[in-house]
Motif scaffolding. Structure first.
Motif, short mmCIF file in Angstrom:
data_model
loop_
_atom_site.label_atom_id
_atom_site.label_comp_id
_atom_site.label_asym_id
_atom_site.label_seq_id
_atom_site.Cartn_x
_atom_site.Cartn_y
_atom_site.Cartn_z
N MET A 1 1.24 6.32 -7.57
CA MET A 1 -0.02 6.87 -7.66
C MET A 1 -0.09 8.41 -7.91
O MET A 1 -0.85 9.01 -8.64
CB MET A 1 -0.92 6.74 -6.22
N THR B 1 0.89 -1.23 0.00
CA THR B 1 -0.07 -0.04 -0.10
C THR B 1 0.87 1.28 0.00
O THR B 1 0.57 2.23 -0.64
CB THR B 1 -1.01 0.01 1.19
N GLU B 2 1.98 1.28 0.81
CA GLU B 2 2.65 2.67 0.82
C GLU B 2 3.49 2.62 -0.44
O GLU B 2 3.67 3.80 -0.90
CB GLU B 2 3.81 2.12 2.02
N TRP C 1 0.90 4.02 -2.95
CA TRP C 1 0.33 5.63 -2.70
C TRP C 1 1.70 6.38 -2.56
O TRP C 1 1.62 7.47 -2.23
CB TRP C 1 -0.34 5.64 -1.44
N ASP D 1 -6.56 1.77 2.37
CA ASP D 1 -5.57 2.52 1.24
C ASP D 1 -5.48 1.66 0.12
O ASP D 1 -5.56 1.98 -1.12
CB ASP D 1 -4.33 2.89 1.69
N ALA E 1 -7.05 2.13 -3.80
CA ALA E 1 -6.15 2.17 -4.94
C ALA E 1 -6.85 1.49 -6.10
O ALA E 1 -6.74 2.01 -7.14
CB ALA E 1 -4.87 1.58 -4.74
N TYR F 1 -4.13 14.68 -3.09
CA TYR F 1 -4.83 13.79 -2.17
C TYR F 1 -6.13 14.49 -1.32
O TYR F 1 -7.03 14.14 -1.06
CB TYR F 1 -3.94 13.03 -1.14
#
Length: 466
Positions: free
Chosen positions: A20, A12-13, A16, A415, A419, A274
């Motif tokens: 992203m 996820t890190e 994002w 998260d 995504a 964001y």
């Protein structure tokens, strides 16, 4: 061997991070170029059509007024990140991050405009006679990608459950720390408010948000304005820091560790992308219910959201942090306290914390109300209106679970699920950008037609007179 949670967190890190940011930034740039920088060329007209007509009623097809649709979408956008996220960007990227936040926000206007335009174009009436729409409809009807549309709706339906828990946990924890109210008591209160607000569907939500959003934004902006007046002599210096260090590294000072140009760009882009949720696919769900006679006209309310969320609220947060000097006196791990420290200079610590607690409470309440509606619409698209009512009860139940801190392992997926809905939505918007351009041209052609006709008549009169 890493645990599943650690693996999910790492993936996820990474998603994002740069991937992203590049996807949303490049997508916004593509749409900006394809639409001919219209958000800059026609900005005066856009402002007249939105800020100039906020309280104008409409008899056009739709369920809520354009302003109610915009405040509903804005309710889920404006949140704690506007108060906490901006100081984090400054402490990690320096004052120059604010400049890049502005730049990417102008780019994001094209993305949000395009989403809303498509949401209105492909909307339809549901079994209860309300207008519904969003990415799932324009992905299926515009591109014939039924599976992708289903995947988007299913992913967002699940994401809302996790998001509801996280939002209500933040608010119950905040209320407990500020007023010593038990977590469960806050959970019951939030459940009651959300139930009443969502019971009447988008019409009731629109009536709530058109009053709640201006109220909570006004409270925060008035407080921020008082801080700026108190530190008025430092405003020119703040703007100088923003523009200078967007292109020049800044050295360490006080608790600030210093930042290079790359950090300023990275954190400025991240905050700008964001904060207003351009490309996330949620705003079109609210805007599809608006009373409007042209998709482009409602699309301008998407730009209105970016202006309010990022260009006004986030900018005010940045300025009070810079003018008050808290960005230099507090360390990186204390970034979330910078606004409270700035407010404390004129209100005192106790009143400042109470004021911000009330603002954050309103921010979170409005967010939960609207995202529950978003979740319902996904369930309706997938399984019908009856199932959407069941999902509303599930979301309301998730409020209490989140308030007391239950099922935290589900929060890890928040998260990642987000995504999974952003990527198909943005790809669909890019594929349908030709339709957005055609709709935009049609609007401005019709807008300019009377003016052109009058000019032609005047030229003809002059020719006859000669």
């Amino acid at each position: 061997m890493k645990s599943v949670t650690e693996i999910i967190g790492a993936v996820t890190e990474w998603i994002w991070g740069l991937p992203m940011i590049l996807l949303l930034l490049c997508g916004g740039l593509f749409l900006t170029f394809r639409l001919g920088f219209f958000q800059i060329r026609y900005l005066p007209h856009i402002l007249r059509q939105t800020f100039g007509k906020m309280f104008k009623k409409s008899d056009e097809p739709g369920s809520v007024t354009p302003f109610q649709a915009a405040t509903s979408a804005l309710a889920s956008t404006v949140g704690a990140a506007n108060i906490v996220g901006v100081p984090v960007a400054i402490i990690l990227g320096g004052p120059g991050a604010v400049f890049w936040m502005w730049i990417v926000s102008f780019i994001g206007m094209a993305t949000k405009y395009s989403e809303v335009v498509l949401g209105v174009k492909y909307r339809q009436k549901n079994a209860e006679g309300d207008w519904v729409g969003g990415p799932m409809y324009y992905i299926e009807k515009g591109l014939r990608w039924r599976f992708v549309a289903w995947l988007f709706a299913f992913g967002l339906m699940l994401e809302i459950a996790a998001s509801t828990m996280v939002q209500t946990n933040s608010i119950s924890t905040l209320v407990k720390n500020s007023f010593d109210v038990p977590l469960w008591a806050t959970g019951i209160g939030v459940m009651a408010v959300v139930t009443l607000a969502t019971y009447g569907g988008i019409r009731r939500i629109g009536q709530v948000t058109e009053k709640l959003v201006p109220l909570m934004v006004s409270i925060y902006l008035i407080g921020a304005l008082l801080v700026l007046i108190y530190n008025a002599k430092h405003i020119p210096e703040a703007f100088a820091l923003i523009f200078t260090h967007a292109f020049i590294p800044i050295s360490a000072v006080g608790g600030f560790a210093g930042a290079g140009i790359a950090a300023a760009i990275r954190w400025g882009l991240a905050r700008g992308i964001y904060s207003n949720e351009a490309g996330m696919g949620t705003a079109p769900i609210a805007h599809a219910s608006a009373k409007t006679d042209h998709p482009a006209k409602q699309g301008m309310w998407g730009i209105f959201e970016v202006i309010v969320d990022t260009m006004i609220i986030c900018t005010m947060t940045a300025l009070i942090v810079l003018t008050s000097g808290t960005w230099k006196t507090l360390k990186a791990e204390q970034a979330s306290s910078m606004v409270a420290e700035a407010f404390g200079q004129i209100f005192g610590p106790s009143l400042a914390n109470m004021l911000l607690s009330i603002v954050l409470f309103l921010f979170v309440i409005s967010t939960v109300i609207v995202i529950v509606y978003y979740g319902e619409k996904q369930a309706e698209y997938l399984f019908g209106t009856a199932f959407s009512k069941i999902m509303r009860l599930v979301y309301i139940g998730a409020i209490m679970v989140g308030a007391v801190g239950g099922l935290q392992f589900i929060w890890q997926f928040l998260d990642l699920l987000l995504a999974l809905i952003v990527v198909p939505n943005l790809i669909a918007v890019l594929f349908l950008s030709g339709e957005v351009r055609a709709i935009t041209r049609d609007y401005f052609t019709k807008l300019n037609r009377p003016r052109n006709k009058k000019a032609e008549e005047e030229r003809q009169m002059i020719k006859e007179a000669q």
